[in-house]
Enzyme design. Structure first.
Site, PDB file in Angstrom:
ATOM      1  CB  THR A  78      -0.791   0.178   1.194  1.00  0.00           C
ATOM      2  OG1 THR A  78      -1.485  -1.175   1.426  1.00  0.00           O
ATOM      3  CG2 THR A  78      -1.704   1.234   1.163  1.00  0.00           C
ATOM      4  NE  ARG A 115      -8.515  -8.267   1.606  1.00  0.00           N
ATOM      5  CZ  ARG A 115      -7.517  -7.486   1.753  1.00  0.00           C
ATOM      6  NH1 ARG A 115      -7.272  -6.410   0.742  1.00  0.00           N
ATOM      7  NH2 ARG A 115      -6.599  -7.398   2.838  1.00  0.00           N
ATOM      8  CB  VAL A 116     -13.049  -3.972   1.945  1.00  0.00           C
ATOM      9  CG1 VAL A 116     -12.577  -2.739   2.526  1.00  0.00           C
ATOM     10  CG2 VAL A 116     -14.141  -3.667   0.805  1.00  0.00           C
ATOM     11  N   GLY A 117      -9.836  -4.443   2.351  1.00  0.00           N
ATOM     12  CA  GLY A 117      -8.663  -4.402   3.261  1.00  0.00           C
ATOM     13  C   GLY A 117      -8.778  -3.206   4.290  1.00  0.00           C
ATOM     14  CG  ASP A 118      -5.043  -2.224   6.043  1.00  0.00           C
ATOM     15  OD1 ASP A 118      -5.002  -2.753   4.801  1.00  0.00           O
ATOM     16  OD2 ASP A 118      -3.917  -1.577   6.446  1.00  0.00           O
ATOM     17  CB  THR A 162       1.888  -1.099   4.232  1.00  0.00           C
ATOM     18  OG1 THR A 162       1.959  -1.782   3.109  1.00  0.00           O
ATOM     19  CG2 THR A 162       3.054  -1.129   4.949  1.00  0.00           C
ATOM     20  N   GLY A 163       0.412  -3.824   4.334  1.00  0.00           N
ATOM     21  CA  GLY A 163       0.690  -5.423   4.797  1.00  0.00           C
ATOM     22  C   GLY A 163      -0.735  -6.026   4.807  1.00  0.00           C
ATOM     23  CG  HIS A 164      -2.359 -10.371   5.761  1.00  0.00           C
ATOM     24  ND1 HIS A 164      -1.965 -11.345   5.107  1.00  0.00           N
ATOM     25  CD2 HIS A 164      -3.769 -10.568   6.091  1.00  0.00           C
ATOM     26  CE1 HIS A 164      -2.912 -12.198   5.057  1.00  0.00           C
ATOM     27  NE2 HIS A 164      -4.002 -11.915   5.334  1.00  0.00           N
ATOM     28  N   GLY A 165      -3.976  -6.516   5.329  1.00  0.00           N
ATOM     29  CA  GLY A 165      -5.077  -5.754   5.911  1.00  0.00           C
ATOM     30  C   GLY A 165      -6.074  -6.278   7.038  1.00  0.00           C
TER      31      GLY A 165
END
Ligand code: GLY
Length: 339
Positions: A198, A226-229, A249-252
């Site tokens: 991100t 799918r929606v992330g952080d 950033t990273g695995h939401g």
């Protein structure tokens, strides 16, 4: 002759009865401003634009929007319309933006619009809402002058997608930046492997106000919808002008579970430095999830009102870029918890 209001405020101040006024009088000048910090190697290029604005007296809000526009238009696996698609082969974008007044806007699962960060800003400034998703977000974008791009994959994304289809296995790869890399194209994986990241950017401007932005195409080959952080205020991004700002950033999914960026800001409020606050948030995630974080990466960046900017990651391999009068667009290998 003093007015009644003037008389009350002067007497109250003298008697120490106005904690709000007394507090604001004691605020220190920031030691280092303007300053901009952003995630990953791509942050170097984004920072150049943001710094151009900040050093010309523009606001942190403008700088952090304009900065990440650069990354949104690059050939990048993980940000903008050139990013990896979902498992149906469609690129969907998430973004959020927040200013020093607590105004914020975000979009999620937005398709065929080049600059989701600017749509997020339009949501903030031109709608009564904070978050728009999917078709509604696209409809809002078109109504506000954004144009619809063709639905097609970049050559890199198409190659990665075709490779992924051979197994259709959902297995995000931890992103490790090609250390020191400062040119196009940014990180690119082969053989159907994919990672995600991100571009998040935070800035403290010459008015000593903080703002931030965050934009991504999310995890490659994610489930549709799918929606992330990144578009979730408090998870992917949070700004509190009394304290500073943080972004992730990273695995939401792992960032959402700890409301990561809000947590970092609250830890700074308790007196931690940006790096210590980011580290404490990572430790919170480890405490909560333990072995479930195996093979995953998350990282935070933060800036405080004193102009200190730093980051911290769960694992080795995360980089962030800082531009200020003291650090001229320096790419930094973040400290980390696990090798
Ligand atoms: N941090 C970006 C995402 O998980 O979508």
């Amino acid at each position: 002759m003093p007015t009644r209001r003037k008389f009350i405020s002067q007497t109250a101040l003298a008697a120490g009865m106005l904690p709000f006024v007394a507090k604001s009088l004691s605020i220190k000048k920031a030691a280092n401003f303007p300053v901009v910090i952003s995630t990953w190697d791509a942050g170097i290029r984004a920072n150049l634009k943001a710094w151009e604005l900040l050093s010309n007296g523009k606001t942190a809000l403008d700088a952090t929007e304009q900065g990440v526009l650069i990354t949104e238009s690059e050939m990048n696996c993980c940000v903008g319309l050139n990013g990896n698609p979902d498992r149906e082969g469609i690129v969907t974008l998430d973004a959020s933006i927040m200013n020093h007044l607590g105004d914020c806007g975000s979009v999620a699962a937005l398709e065929r619009i080049e600059h989701p960060i600017s749509v997020a800003r339009a949501v903030m400034e031109k709608s009564p809402h904070v978050m728009l998703v999917g078709e509604g977000a696209q409809q809002f974008a078109l109504a506000n002058g954004f144009s619809l791009k063709p639905q097609q994959l970049s050559s890199d994304a198409e190659k990665s997608y075709k490779n992924w289809l051979k197994t259709s296995e959902y297995k995000p790869i931890i992103n490790i930046e090609n250390q020191g890399h400062k040119t196009n194209p940014p990180n690119k994986l082969e053989n159907g492997q994919f990672n995600h990241d991100t571009i998040a950017m935070l800035a403290l401007d010459s008015f000593e106000n903080v703002s931030g932005s965050c934009t991504t195409s999310g995890m490659g080959f994610k489930y549709r919808g799918r929606v992330g952080d990144s578009p979730i205020i408090g998870s992917g991004l949070f700004v509190d002008n009394e304290v500073g700002a943080a972004a992730a950033t990273g695995h939401g999914e792992e960032v959402i579970r700890i409301a990561g960026s809000h947590l970092v800001v609250e830890l700074m409020r308790q007196g931690k430095s940006p790096e210590a606050a980011c580290r404490a948030a990572i430790e919170r995630a480890i405490k909560l999830r333990g072995d479930k974080l195996k093979d995953k990466q998350i990282a935070f960046i933060a800036v405080n009102k004193n102009g200190e900017a730093s980051g911290y990651a769960l694992r080795k391999g995360f980089t962030f870029a800082v531009y200020s009068h003291l650090q001229k667009n320096e790419l930094i290998n973040a400290k980390y918890f696990y090798e």
